[in-house]
Design an enzyme around this catalytic site. Structure first.
Site, PDB file in Angstrom:
ATOM      1  N   HIS A  37       0.838  -1.205   0.000  1.00  0.00           N
ATOM      2  CA  HIS A  37       0.000   0.000   0.000  1.00  0.00           C
ATOM      3  C   HIS A  37       0.875   1.257   0.000  1.00  0.00           C
ATOM      4  CE1 HIS A  37      -2.795  -2.857   2.323  1.00  0.00           C
ATOM      5  NE2 HIS A  37      -3.450  -2.605   1.217  1.00  0.00           N
ATOM      6  N   LYS A 149      -0.631  -6.785  -7.863  1.00  0.00           N
ATOM      7  CA  LYS A 149      -0.849  -7.960  -7.007  1.00  0.00           C
ATOM      8  C   LYS A 149      -2.244  -8.543  -7.239  1.00  0.00           C
ATOM      9  CE  LYS A 149      -1.310 -10.162  -2.832  1.00  0.00           C
ATOM     10  NZ  LYS A 149      -2.693  -9.898  -2.555  1.00  0.00           N
TER      11      LYS A 149
HETATM   12  P1  AMP Z   1      -6.306  -4.198  -0.348  1.00  0.00           P
HETATM   13  O1  AMP Z   1      -6.195  -3.349   0.883  1.00  0.00           O
HETATM   14  O2  AMP Z   1      -5.728  -5.559  -0.189  1.00  0.00           O
HETATM   15  O3  AMP Z   1      -7.694  -4.175  -0.926  1.00  0.00           O
HETATM   16  O4  AMP Z   1      -5.372  -3.513  -1.432  1.00  0.00           O
HETATM   17  C1  AMP Z   1      -5.502  -2.135  -1.747  1.00  0.00           C
HETATM   18  C2  AMP Z   1      -4.655  -1.844  -2.953  1.00  0.00           C
HETATM   19  O5  AMP Z   1      -3.297  -2.159  -2.671  1.00  0.00           O
HETATM   20  C3  AMP Z   1      -5.056  -2.688  -4.167  1.00  0.00           C
HETATM   21  O6  AMP Z   1      -4.945  -1.875  -5.333  1.00  0.00           O
HETATM   22  C4  AMP Z   1      -4.035  -3.782  -4.160  1.00  0.00           C
HETATM   23  O7  AMP Z   1      -3.794  -4.336  -5.428  1.00  0.00           O
HETATM   24  C5  AMP Z   1      -2.809  -3.031  -3.656  1.00  0.00           C
HETATM   25  N1  AMP Z   1      -1.845  -3.982  -3.084  1.00  0.00           N
HETATM   26  C6  AMP Z   1      -2.091  -4.937  -2.146  1.00  0.00           C
HETATM   27  N2  AMP Z   1      -0.975  -5.652  -1.907  1.00  0.00           N
HETATM   28  C7  AMP Z   1      -0.001  -5.153  -2.716  1.00  0.00           C
HETATM   29  C8  AMP Z   1       1.379  -5.469  -2.949  1.00  0.00           C
HETATM   30  N3  AMP Z   1       1.980  -6.464  -2.300  1.00  0.00           N
HETATM   31  N4  AMP Z   1       2.055  -4.738  -3.854  1.00  0.00           N
HETATM   32  C9  AMP Z   1       1.456  -3.727  -4.531  1.00  0.00           C
HETATM   33  N5  AMP Z   1       0.153  -3.373  -4.356  1.00  0.00           N
HETATM   34  C10 AMP Z   1      -0.567  -4.072  -3.469  1.00  0.00           C
END
Ligand code: AMP
Length: 260
Positions: A37, A149
């Site tokens: 994030h 991801k």
């Molecule tokens: P989430 O909180 O898991 O819904 O993720 C929020 C955003 O962060 C989404 O756009 C995900 O794709 C991105 N994200 C989550 N994990 C990663 C990671 N390891 N590397 C890059 N972006 C990420």
């Protein structure tokens, strides 16, 4: 950094920023912020005058047997990660601010996503598209940052922006990994120490399969060699290897471009 919990406040703040000629970057998340994030927030802070991070565990994108109730939450930590990465605003609304009266009567249905994540998690991408559409409408971002991801999700959001004519540039950002290759994920914190070690199997499967004549089979073989892992799917779509597996009770996903 300012913390807001009402959509109308967010709209007012960001309308004023754009009216003053400032560009707005949006980073939608479900909280439990980690280095993945943070990389999105830093990129937005570099490219936009004002970066807003949203923290909302969206009930619409969880199935009945999924981990909505146990999804990790730590707003104090999220505030410090977002501040350090350069966010100016953090929007963390309660469910009834986003969905007054419960489930919305209008949802966004995304056609053609009924394979892989869409098939494993029926209704998931409709929940994602609905909340992202609401966040785009509330925030009016010039750019919005999403991680590779969640590669299928990135495709859904790009499609949403095009098909519903949102005036936003959707920016895809590379996956951030732990030193042993495990993709950073809010769900990693739910793994026991032995499960955490086993969880590297997703990355091991992807790297072992890249360049192989039958990458699906190779990924399945690698996962079969890890006693704590159960494969959900291992597929090749366009230039990507995609994998989902359960490690104990935690479902993890990952993907990699072939040839990387
Ligand atoms: P989430 O909180 O898991 O819904 O993720 C929020 C955003 O962060 C989404 O756009 C995900 O794709 C991105 N994200 C989550 N994990 C990663 C990671 N390891 N590397 C890059 N972006 C990420």
């Amino acid at each position: 950094m300012r913390v807001l919990d009402r959509g109308d406040q967010l709209r007012k703040e960001l309308d004023a920023a754009r009216a003053a000629g400032r560009t707005v970057g949006l980073v939608p998340t479900m909280g439990a912020l980690h280095q993945g994030h943070a990389s999105l927030i830093r990129r937005s802070a570099r490219e936009c005058d004002l970066t807003a991070v949203t923290v909302f565990v969206n009930p619409l994108q969880f199935g009945p047997s999924e981990d909505l109730d146990s999804y990790p939450a730590d707003l104090a930590s999220d505030i410090s990660v977002a501040t350090a990465a350069g966010a100016a605003l953090l929007f963390a609304p309660p469910v009834d601010d986003m969905y007054p009266g419960g489930r919305p009567g209008v949802t966004v249905h995304v056609a053609g996503v009924d394979m892989l994540e869409g098939a494993s998690r029926p209704g998931h991408f409709d929940g994602v598209a609905t909340v992202v559409a609401k966040l785009f409408n509330l925030a009016g971002p010039c750019r919005a940052y999403f991680g590779e991801k969640d590669w299928q999700q990135l495709g859904v959001v790009r499609r949403l922006a095009v098909d519903l004519s949102f005036p936003v540039e959707v920016v895809g950002c590379p996956t951030v990994r732990e030193p042993d290759g495990l993709a950073c994920s809010s769900r990693n914190g739910k793994l026991s120490p032995t499960e955490r070690e086993a969880a590297t199997v997703l990355y091991r499967a992807l790297t072992a399969a890249a360049g192989e004549p039958d990458p699906r089979r190779r990924m399945a073989e690698v996962v079969a060699g890890e006693p704590l892992a159960t494969l959900d799917y291992a597929e090749v779509v366009e230039d990507r290897l995609l994998i989902a597996a359960r490690i104990g009770g935690v479902r993890l996903i990952d993907n990699m471009r072939v040839g990387v």
